[in-house]
Design a protein around this motif. Structure first.
Motif, mmCIF file in Angstrom:
data_model
loop_
_atom_site.group_PDB
_atom_site.id
_atom_site.type_symbol
_atom_site.label_atom_id
_atom_site.label_comp_id
_atom_site.label_asym_id
_atom_site.label_seq_id
_atom_site.Cartn_x
_atom_site.Cartn_y
_atom_site.Cartn_z
ATOM 1 N N GLU A 69 0.809 -1.380 -0.044
ATOM 2 C CA GLU A 69 -0.158 -0.107 0.107
ATOM 3 C C GLU A 69 0.841 1.281 0.066
ATOM 4 O O GLU A 69 2.010 0.988 0.635
ATOM 5 N N LYS A 70 0.390 2.235 -0.827
ATOM 6 C CA LYS A 70 1.356 3.551 -0.968
ATOM 7 C C LYS A 70 0.408 4.864 -0.587
ATOM 8 O O LYS A 70 -0.769 4.689 -1.075
ATOM 9 N N LEU A 71 1.103 5.750 0.017
ATOM 10 C CA LEU A 71 0.468 6.951 0.501
ATOM 11 C C LEU A 71 1.214 8.047 -0.454
ATOM 12 O O LEU A 71 2.252 7.996 -0.359
ATOM 13 N N LYS A 72 0.613 9.151 -0.515
ATOM 14 C CA LYS A 72 1.579 10.467 -1.073
ATOM 15 C C LYS A 72 0.812 11.610 -0.325
ATOM 16 O O LYS A 72 -0.468 11.757 -0.345
ATOM 17 N N ARG A 73 1.895 12.399 0.027
ATOM 18 C CA ARG A 73 1.562 13.718 0.617
ATOM 19 C C ARG A 73 2.108 15.010 0.035
ATOM 20 O O ARG A 73 3.459 14.542 -0.314
ATOM 21 N N ASP A 74 1.490 16.234 0.340
ATOM 22 C CA ASP A 74 2.388 17.430 -0.445
ATOM 23 C C ASP A 74 3.577 17.353 0.958
ATOM 24 O O ASP A 74 3.285 17.400 1.879
ATOM 25 N N THR A 75 4.834 17.846 0.431
ATOM 26 C CA THR A 75 5.679 18.240 1.189
ATOM 27 C C THR A 75 5.626 19.790 1.587
ATOM 28 O O THR A 75 5.769 20.648 0.645
ATOM 29 N N PRO A 76 5.490 20.048 2.877
ATOM 30 C CA PRO A 76 5.734 21.343 3.287
ATOM 31 C C PRO A 76 7.032 21.796 3.458
ATOM 32 O O PRO A 76 7.497 22.147 4.574
ATOM 33 N N ALA A 77 7.578 21.857 2.289
ATOM 34 C CA ALA A 77 9.309 22.074 2.191
ATOM 35 C C ALA A 77 9.844 23.173 3.091
ATOM 36 O O ALA A 77 11.079 22.900 3.421
ATOM 37 N N ALA A 78 9.205 24.145 3.074
ATOM 38 C CA ALA A 78 9.692 25.107 3.585
ATOM 39 C C ALA A 78 9.713 25.373 5.247
ATOM 40 O O ALA A 78 10.372 26.033 6.031
ATOM 41 N N HIS A 79 9.244 24.209 5.817
ATOM 42 C CA HIS A 79 8.874 24.208 7.344
ATOM 43 C C HIS A 79 9.431 22.737 7.823
ATOM 44 O O HIS A 79 8.743 21.798 7.422
ATOM 45 N N PRO A 80 10.623 22.620 7.967
ATOM 46 C CA PRO A 80 11.218 21.599 8.475
ATOM 47 C C PRO A 80 10.424 20.540 9.405
ATOM 48 O O PRO A 80 10.176 19.347 9.152
ATOM 49 N N GLU A 81 9.867 21.251 10.529
ATOM 50 C CA GLU A 81 8.961 20.584 11.545
ATOM 51 C C GLU A 81 7.986 20.024 10.987
ATOM 52 O O GLU A 81 7.218 18.961 11.428
ATOM 53 N N ASN A 82 7.003 20.838 10.134
ATOM 54 C CA ASN A 82 5.842 20.078 9.505
ATOM 55 C C ASN A 82 6.322 19.096 8.605
ATOM 56 O O ASN A 82 5.424 18.163 8.469
ATOM 57 N N THR A 83 7.440 18.882 7.922
ATOM 58 C CA THR A 83 7.558 17.645 7.109
ATOM 59 C C THR A 83 7.974 16.581 7.918
ATOM 60 O O THR A 83 7.464 15.395 7.620
#
Ligand SMILES: [Zn+2]
Length: 356
Positions: A69-83
């Motif tokens: 099974e695989k999931l995809k999410r957007d990367t909040p790349a500008a916010h390290p802790e959110n990643t």
């Protein structure tokens, strides 16, 4: 190659060089150990996470490399802790449905030799980020962190195009060039975890300026960016011979992109085929240089440009063979297309999580 020291020069131990920090004591080489579950059996399922600049992909992977099974999410790349939160959220969602043993995270960046910390990830704003600790706190499972190209090389060597081989170099040809090295059946990370960056091996003294700040790096000649640059340059110089390329580029040389060059070449367009010959030849010449150092049994070529298949690999094989030192007296390494595609990093990270 280092120059030879002459007998008349004073000898100075490496740790006496003025201004250089004292070297830390090298750690003994660790032999990877297969993790076991509480019942003492090997892990059936693990999770691999591929952290890119725009997407986080997380997948449950079995021992044969199949993604369950695989999931995809957007990367909040500008916010390290959110990643970190996005990674942990995806893993916890998968853990709720599957009984998994451990988690491997592949990220585009420099990963330290303990596979805990991402030192620098240009697309993620991670700087000295303790990814292993932060994710483990949120998911309650052991985590290993690995460079994404290293993880992909491990996957292709163990489960993909080079399975069964112990000396494998993966070269990913995309916008730039990435690589991973498997030697003696083990991933080779180097002393500080930085091994496997031949894209910045300088092949032309004072050559094209590279994004890394140096000039003449291999990826300026043998990557997808180089392919597009060749095609645009050709269209500017010889528009009458580049009608198909210009048509696919909307009438402008700057409109020509990688897929347009591949499409024109597949149709037999002479100029586009020539662009692949130029870039493929640079690729093959670099493989010969790598063989001079590492002598692999197999090169696996992946990345977006490799989807052109023999348009790229044909000239690469020829240049590799012609550039190989002592070529009449040695075995030739195979030059093969990657098999696992864009999921290679995720699959490799999941498999590496099986080992402590
Ligand atoms: Zn460079």
């Amino acid at each position: 190659m280092a120059s030879q020291r002459t007998g008349s020069q004073p000898r100075r131990a490496a740790n006496q060089i003025r201004g250089a920090p004292p070297p830390s004591r090298p750690k003994p080489v660790r032999t990877p150990t297969l993790r076991t579950t509480q019942t003492g059996r090997g892990m059936g399922l693990t999770i691999g996470v591929d952290v890119g600049g725009t997407k986080v992909a997380a997948g449950v992977v079995d021992e044969t490399g199949q993604i369950v099974e695989k999931l995809k999410r957007d990367t909040p790349a500008a916010h390290p802790e959110n990643t970190i939160e996005v990674i942990a959220g995806a893993v916890n969602e998968l853990q709720a449905r599957h009984d998994v043993g451990a988690v491997g995270i592949g990220a585009a960046g420099f990963v330290d030799e303990t596979r805990s910390m991402v030192l620098f990830a240009p697309n993620l704003a991670w700087r000295d980020e303790p990814v292993k600790k932060l994710v483990e706190e949120r998911i309650g499972r052991p985590v290993v962190v690995e460079n994404d190209a290293n993880a992909a090389a491990w996957a292709e060597a163990k489960l993909g195009a080079a399975r069964g081989q112990e000396h494998v170099l993966l070269i990913t040809v995309g916008t730039g060039i990435g690589a991973g090295i498997v030697l003696d059946g083990r991933l080779y990370r180097g002393r500080f975890g930085m091994a496997g960056e031949p894209g910045h091996y300088r092949v032309v003294p004072d050559g094209r300026l590279c994004g890394c700040g140096n000039c003449g790096c291999w990826e300026q000649y043998a990557s997808g960016s180089a392919l597009v640059a060749e095609a645009r340059d050709f269209a500017r110089r010889s528009p009458e011979a580049a009608t198909r390329l210009l048509e696919l580029g909307g009438g402008r040389p700057d409109g020509i992109d990688g897929p347009a060059v591949t499409r024109a070449a597949r149709e037999g367009d002479v100029g586009a085929v020539r662009c692949f010959e130029i870039v493929g030849s640079w690729l093959g010449a670099g493989l010969a240089d790598l063989a001079a150092i590492l002598d692999p049994g197999c090169f696996v070529i992946g990345g977006g440009v490799s989807e052109a298949g023999d348009l790229l690999l044909g000239p690469a094989r020829t240049a590799y063979q012609n550039g190989l030192t002592g070529r009449s007296h040695r075995h030739l390494a195979d030059v093969r297309l990657a098999e696992l595609g864009p999921d290679a990093g995720l699959i490799g990270a999941a498999d590496l999580a099986r080992y402590s």
